[in-house]
Motif scaffolding. Structure first.
Motif: not given
Length: 186
Positions: A103-116, A118-122, A130-133
């Protein structure tokens, strides 16, 4: 089992089946894309630029979907060796710890994946336009499913549903035979 648990089980079963079908379709489409790339490269001498990044993106989807399904079906990493020496009550808690870690690993996937994302969307993937995000959306999607499926297991276990009983039925002699067979294959 309560009516709520049954509804939850049916919903997650359908979600798991849908994820499995999407992963399988993605595998087939990726295979076709790679075959098309090979055909174009060696027969037509003109390789399309979109096939490799497209195939890698599809591969990300079916890997993360498959991993989430593995969590629901209890195929994820766990403490299997300790389970054979613990009494039944201890096994329940060890499996619960394993699910909490997943469960904690899944939360980490969501959290850090979302950050990635946002960092690569532009940025833009030039070969796909298509967007790198989009490269990291499968990480978040798989993470959400891992969270949902482990949460389902935790809730069922805490509500007293015997989800681990089938795992406890294998006698140690059969387990030893399976381990010996696995060692012969290596």
């Amino acid at each position: 089992m309560s009516a709520g648990s049954e509804r939850m089980g049916r919903f997650f079963s359908k979600l798991s089946t849908l994820s499995l079908w999407l992963a399988g379709i993605g595998l087939v489409v990726m295979t076709v894309m790679v075959a098309w790339q090979v055909f174009c490269r060696y027969v037509l001498n003109d390789s399309p630029s979109w096939t490799e990044p497209g195939a890698v993106m599809l591969m990300s989807w079916f890997i993360f979907l498959g991993a989430a399904i593995g969590v629901r079906e209890n195929y994820h990493l766990g403490f299997d060796v300790l389970l054979y020496v613990l009494p039944k009550g201890g096994k329940k808690w060890l499996r619960m710890i394993s699910d909490v870690v997943a469960f904690a690993f899944g939360i980490g996937m969501v959290w850090y994946g979302t950050q990635l994302i946002m960092l690569t969307w532009s940025t833009t993937l030039p070969s796909l336009g298509i967007s790198g995000g989009w490269d990291y959306v499968p990480l978040v999607g798989g993470g959400v499913l891992v969270v949902l499926f482990t949460l389902e297991r935790i809730v069922l276990r805490l509500s007293g549903v015997p989800i681990d009983d089938a795992l406890d039925e294998a006698p140690p002699a059969e387990v030893a035979a399976e381990i010996d067979t696995a060692n012969l294959k290596v």
